[in-house]
Design a protein around this motif. Structure first.
Motif, PDB file in Angstrom:
ATOM      1  N   ALA A  15       0.838  -1.206   0.000  1.00 49.87           N
ATOM      2  CA  ALA A  15       0.000   0.000   0.000  1.00 49.87           C
ATOM      3  C   ALA A  15       0.868   1.249   0.000  1.00 49.87           C
ATOM      4  CB  ALA A  15      -0.914  -0.012   1.222  1.00 49.87           C
ATOM      5  N   GLY A  16       0.479   2.242  -0.816  1.00 49.55           N
ATOM      6  CA  GLY A  16       1.213   3.495  -0.899  1.00 49.55           C
ATOM      7  C   GLY A  16       2.277   3.524  -1.971  1.00 49.55           C
ATOM      8  N   THR A  17       2.589   2.387  -2.577  1.00 54.37           N
ATOM      9  CA  THR A  17       3.623   2.315  -3.611  1.00 54.37           C
ATOM     10  C   THR A  17       3.136   2.931  -4.919  1.00 54.37           C
ATOM     11  OG1 THR A  17       4.509   0.271  -2.677  1.00 54.37           O
ATOM     12  CG2 THR A  17       5.109   0.771  -4.950  1.00 54.37           C
ATOM     13  N   LEU A  18       3.998   3.749  -5.520  1.00 59.18           N
ATOM     14  CA  LEU A  18       3.705   4.304  -6.838  1.00 59.18           C
ATOM     15  C   LEU A  18       4.077   3.244  -7.879  1.00 59.18           C
ATOM     16  CD1 LEU A  18       2.837   6.896  -8.427  1.00 59.18           C
ATOM     17  CD2 LEU A  18       5.285   7.405  -8.633  1.00 59.18           C
ATOM     18  N   LEU A  19       3.091   2.719  -8.608  1.00 59.36           N
ATOM     19  CA  LEU A  19       3.352   1.689  -9.615  1.00 59.36           C
ATOM     20  C   LEU A  19       4.041   2.296 -10.827  1.00 59.36           C
ATOM     21  CD1 LEU A  19       2.938  -1.284 -10.408  1.00 59.36           C
ATOM     22  CD2 LEU A  19       0.730  -0.615 -11.390  1.00 59.36           C
ATOM     23  N   PHE A  20       3.525   3.422 -11.311  1.00 57.49           N
ATOM     24  CA  PHE A  20       4.177   4.180 -12.379  1.00 57.49           C
ATOM     25  C   PHE A  20       3.618   5.595 -12.367  1.00 57.49           C
ATOM     26  CE2 PHE A  20       0.803   1.649 -14.485  1.00 57.49           C
ATOM     27  CZ  PHE A  20      -0.046   2.667 -14.893  1.00 57.49           C
ATOM     28  N   ALA A  21       4.343   6.513 -13.024  1.00 56.49           N
ATOM     29  CA  ALA A  21       3.961   7.923 -13.028  1.00 56.49           C
ATOM     30  C   ALA A  21       3.628   8.388 -14.429  1.00 56.49           C
ATOM     31  CB  ALA A  21       5.099   8.774 -12.450  1.00 56.49           C
ATOM     32  N   ALA A  22       2.772   9.409 -14.523  1.00 58.95           N
ATOM     33  CA  ALA A  22       2.417  10.006 -15.811  1.00 58.95           C
ATOM     34  C   ALA A  22       3.678  10.504 -16.507  1.00 58.95           C
ATOM     35  CB  ALA A  22       1.442  11.157 -15.600  1.00 58.95           C
ATOM     36  N   GLY A  23       3.746  10.272 -17.823  1.00 63.31           N
ATOM     37  CA  GLY A  23       4.895  10.707 -18.603  1.00 63.31           C
ATOM     38  C   GLY A  23       5.947   9.637 -18.788  1.00 63.31           C
ATOM     39  N   GLN A  24       5.911   8.587 -17.973  1.00 55.61           N
ATOM     40  CA  GLN A  24       6.885   7.521 -18.122  1.00 55.61           C
ATOM     41  C   GLN A  24       6.524   6.637 -19.330  1.00 55.61           C
ATOM     42  OE1 GLN A  24       6.836   5.383 -14.395  1.00 55.61           O
ATOM     43  NE2 GLN A  24       8.277   6.788 -13.416  1.00 55.61           N
ATOM     44  N   PRO A  25       7.529   6.025 -19.953  1.00 58.59           N
ATOM     45  CA  PRO A  25       7.211   5.073 -21.024  1.00 58.59           C
ATOM     46  C   PRO A  25       6.562   3.831 -20.426  1.00 58.59           C
ATOM     47  CG  PRO A  25       9.565   5.042 -20.520  1.00 58.59           C
ATOM     48  CD  PRO A  25       8.984   6.181 -19.741  1.00 58.59           C
ATOM     49  N   GLY A  26       5.685   3.232 -21.183  1.00 60.18           N
ATOM     50  CA  GLY A  26       4.989   2.048 -20.686  1.00 60.18           C
ATOM     51  C   GLY A  26       5.575   0.768 -21.256  1.00 60.18           C
ATOM     52  N   ASP A  27       5.957  -0.161 -20.374  1.00 62.09           N
ATOM     53  CA  ASP A  27       6.497  -1.436 -20.835  1.00 62.09           C
ATOM     54  C   ASP A  27       5.587  -2.614 -20.490  1.00 62.09           C
ATOM     55  OD1 ASP A  27       6.805  -1.360 -18.134  1.00 62.09           O
ATOM     56  OD2 ASP A  27       8.913  -1.949 -18.112  1.00 62.09           O
ATOM     57  N   ALA A  28       4.519  -2.346 -19.716  1.00 61.27           N
ATOM     58  CA  ALA A  28       3.604  -3.424 -19.337  1.00 61.27           C
ATOM     59  C   ALA A  28       2.301  -2.836 -18.827  1.00 61.27           C
ATOM     60  CB  ALA A  28       4.234  -4.320 -18.263  1.00 61.27           C
ATOM     61  N   ALA A  29       1.258  -3.637 -18.950  1.00 64.05           N
ATOM     62  CA  ALA A  29      -0.003  -3.363 -18.262  1.00 64.05           C
ATOM     63  C   ALA A  29      -0.093  -4.360 -17.117  1.00 64.05           C
ATOM     64  CB  ALA A  29      -1.183  -3.507 -19.214  1.00 64.05           C
ATOM     65  N   TYR A  30      -1.053  -4.145 -16.207  1.00 62.77           N
ATOM     66  CA  TYR A  30      -1.127  -5.011 -15.037  1.00 62.77           C
ATOM     67  C   TYR A  30      -2.564  -5.454 -14.791  1.00 62.77           C
ATOM     68  CZ  TYR A  30       3.554  -3.248 -14.311  1.00 62.77           C
ATOM     69  OH  TYR A  30       4.869  -2.917 -14.486  1.00 62.77           O
ATOM     70  N   LEU A  31      -2.738  -6.763 -14.663  1.00 61.32           N
ATOM     71  CA  LEU A  31      -4.014  -7.341 -14.281  1.00 61.32           C
ATOM     72  C   LEU A  31      -4.035  -7.444 -12.758  1.00 61.32           C
ATOM     73  CD1 LEU A  31      -6.667  -8.792 -15.098  1.00 61.32           C
ATOM     74  CD2 LEU A  31      -5.340 -10.914 -15.176  1.00 61.32           C
ATOM     75  N   ILE A  32      -5.049  -6.870 -12.136  1.00 60.32           N
ATOM     76  CA  ILE A  32      -5.130  -6.848 -10.676  1.00 60.32           C
ATOM     77  C   ILE A  32      -5.756  -8.150 -10.189  1.00 60.32           C
ATOM     78  CG2 ILE A  32      -5.981  -5.595  -8.660  1.00 60.32           C
ATOM     79  CD1 ILE A  32      -6.277  -3.132 -10.491  1.00 60.32           C
ATOM     80  N   VAL A  33      -4.996  -8.902  -9.410  1.00 57.93           N
ATOM     81  CA  VAL A  33      -5.496 -10.158  -8.852  1.00 57.93           C
ATOM     82  C   VAL A  33      -6.134  -9.911  -7.494  1.00 57.93           C
ATOM     83  CG1 VAL A  33      -4.857 -12.481  -8.084  1.00 57.93           C
ATOM     84  CG2 VAL A  33      -3.788 -11.498 -10.123  1.00 57.93           C
ATOM     85  N   SER A  34      -5.495  -9.077  -6.690  1.00 57.03           N
ATOM     86  CA  SER A  34      -6.055  -8.716  -5.387  1.00 57.03           C
ATOM     87  C   SER A  34      -5.581  -7.317  -5.019  1.00 57.03           C
ATOM     88  CB  SER A  34      -5.634  -9.722  -4.308  1.00 57.03           C
ATOM     89  OG  SER A  34      -4.221  -9.717  -4.135  1.00 57.03           O
ATOM     90  N   GLY A  35      -6.311  -6.666  -4.098  1.00 58.38           N
ATOM     91  CA  GLY A  35      -5.946  -5.315  -3.675  1.00 58.38           C
ATOM     92  C   GLY A  35      -6.688  -4.253  -4.466  1.00 58.38           C
ATOM     93  N   ARG A  36      -6.211  -3.022  -4.333  1.00 58.91           N
ATOM     94  CA  ARG A  36      -6.893  -1.895  -4.972  1.00 58.91           C
ATOM     95  C   ARG A  36      -5.866  -0.836  -5.365  1.00 58.91           C
ATOM     96  NH1 ARG A  36     -11.782  -2.071  -5.826  1.00 58.91           N
ATOM     97  NH2 ARG A  36     -13.054  -0.279  -6.320  1.00 58.91           N
ATOM     98  N   LEU A  37      -6.057  -0.261  -6.559  1.00 56.17           N
ATOM     99  CA  LEU A  37      -5.163   0.772  -7.073  1.00 56.17           C
ATOM    100  C   LEU A  37      -5.949   2.038  -7.347  1.00 56.17           C
ATOM    101  CD1 LEU A  37      -3.117  -1.302  -9.709  1.00 56.17           C
ATOM    102  CD2 LEU A  37      -2.623  -0.986  -7.288  1.00 56.17           C
ATOM    103  N   GLU A  38      -5.213   3.158  -7.370  1.00 57.36           N
ATOM    104  CA  GLU A  38      -5.816   4.467  -7.619  1.00 57.36           C
ATOM    105  C   GLU A  38      -5.144   5.101  -8.827  1.00 57.36           C
ATOM    106  OE1 GLU A  38      -7.185   7.776  -4.545  1.00 57.36           O
ATOM    107  OE2 GLU A  38      -5.005   7.792  -4.812  1.00 57.36           O
ATOM    108  N   VAL A  39      -5.950   5.561  -9.775  1.00 56.51           N
ATOM    109  CA  VAL A  39      -5.451   6.253 -10.963  1.00 56.51           C
ATOM    110  C   VAL A  39      -5.624   7.747 -10.735  1.00 56.51           C
ATOM    111  CG1 VAL A  39      -5.644   6.494 -13.474  1.00 56.51           C
ATOM    112  CG2 VAL A  39      -6.211   4.312 -12.371  1.00 56.51           C
TER     113      VAL A  39
END
Length: 424
Positions: A15-39
């Motif tokens: 919890a609290g971890t930044l997965l990625f930031a706006a402006g960064q290049p994208g190398d993967a998408a992520y399927l959420i198995v458990s937990g919750r993320l905020e865009v």
């Protein structure tokens, strides 16, 4: 659910971890198995929350779909388990998509980015509650889709690892000259000997391999094996010339994806040069449904195979919508009647008429026919009377590993189909 993704590339995000930031290049998408993320979008006066995402949803797909920088940032609201979906995995699937759908996808992506940019420049406007923007799937249909997607990712990874680990092998099913019951050839059929699940049937892994593009690796392996073992079959045939055709052949299945690849003809040329096999002993086998995806490219690839000396067999003939057109546009050397017609041959008059029509047409065009799925002596006898040249099915032998197929070749005798069937 944990067992489904233990072998996948995954991330455990506190919890609290930044997965990625706006402006960064994208190398993967992520399927959420458990937990919750905020865009969210970072703003001087406080973050602008766009949405929350939960189990069964995907984040980060935008950047790998349109190959542009991330349009928003994502962080974990809870400890979360994520499965990575790479750009390579999505790229092949998108390439196989209808061009109109691809165009629509591009429009949707552009409009979404325009909306995000507008929100980023808005001042003093309170965004709608994050809960209202969450699109978490619910109900059995969404759950089934999530489980199916996760299972597909698991299977795709296992196939990739299985290729590297040498878990795939070829089995060989006899093809017989019906008039004499002499052994004429074999069809090479792929099998997957999974270390935990045992022998996985092709119906489970071939569609995933085709969708992911891994089918090319499997086909290259199948062709290489055919080239490698053909000399062994030829030596075995020399010990039993009484019951073996002089031109013992091998059929290998290829997919529409293989035929569409520009490198496929060169793959065939390299195989012949490397193994020194006689080209006319090898047949490329393709189903009608696969040909329909890109008939022009398929015709060109098969023409090059014929120029190299290989045979071309059309599998499941009679089940497609354009069967007759292929006879004039493709360089076909063999037709294979679908087992569905053979299965009802003795009891259904319509099936018998369809088979007879195919046989007459093939005879006029001087194209030999293989009847698949023969399980009874009566079926083989009737097909012989109707003029069918070749037969294949459990009556003559089930798909078997190499050592059994070689032994079968050495000991083949036309008088023993019932004995072989009794041993199955």
């Amino acid at each position: 659910m944990n067992a489904l993704y233990t072998i996948l590339d995954r991330r455990l995000v506190p919890a609290g971890t930044l997965l990625f930031a706006a402006g960064q290049p994208g190398d993967a998408a992520y399927l959420i198995v458990s937990g919750r993320l905020e865009v969210f979008l970072e703003r001087p006066d406080g973050d602008l929350v766009l949405a929350q995402r939960g189990p069964g949803e995907i984040v980060g797909e935008m950047a790998i779909l349109d190959k542009r920088p991330r349009s928003a940032s994502v962080r974990a609201l809870e400890d979360s388990a994520l499965v990575a979906i790479t750009e390579e995995q999505l790229a092949h699937r998108i390439a196989e998509t209808d061009p109109i759908l691809c165009m629509c996808l591009g429009v949707v992506l552009d409009r979404y980015r325009e909306t995000v940019a507008l929100l980023e420049h808005m001042k003093g406007s309170a965004p709608p509650p994050a809960e209202a923007k969450s699109h978490s799937p619910s109900g059995p249909t969404a759950n089934d889709a999530f489980t199916s997607a996760l299972n597909t990712l698991v299977l795709e990874r296992e196939i990739r690892d299985g290729v590297r680990a040498g878990q795939f092998e070829m089995h060989y099913q006899p093809i017989v000259r019906l008039s004499s019951r002499r052994l004429a050839g074999f069809e090479a059929l792929m099998r997957w000997r999974h270390p935990h699940r045992g022998m996985v049937p092709p119906v489970e892994f071939i569609p995933v391999a085709e969708a992911s593009g891994l089918i090319s690796e499997l086909t290259a392996f199948a062709l290489a094996e055919a080239g490698r073992v053909l000399p062994e079959f030829m030596l075995a045939a020399m010990r039993n010339l009484s019951w073996i055709e002089n031109q013992l052949f091998m059929s290998v299945n290829v997919s529409g994806h293989d035929l569409a690849a520009a490198s496929f003809p060169q793959l065939i040329a390299d195989l012949i040069a490397r193994t020194g096999i006689e080209p006319d002993r090898l047949k490329i086998e393709v189903t009608e449904s696969l040909l329909m995806r890109d008939p022009e490219r398929a015709a060109a690839a098969l023409a090059e195979c014929r120029q190299a000396g290989l045979g071309v067999a059309i599998d499941d003939f009679g089940t497609g919508y354009s069967s007759l057109s292929y006879l004039s546009t493709l360089p076909i050397t063999t037709l294979k009647i679908d087992r569905a017609f053979v299965r009802t041959l003795l009891t259904d008059r319509t099936s018998r008429r369809i088979v007879q029509t195919i046989l007459r047409l093939a005879d006029d065009l001087e194209i030999p026919v293989v009847a698949e799925g023969i399980e009874q002596v009566e079926e083989a006898d009737l097909l012989t009377e109707m003029g069918c040249a070749l037969g294949q099915g459990y009556l003559f032998g089930k798909p078997m590993p190499l050592h059994s197929a070689i032994a079968t070749t050495c000991g083949w005798a036309a008088a023993a189909p019932m004995e072989r069937r009794a041993q199955i």
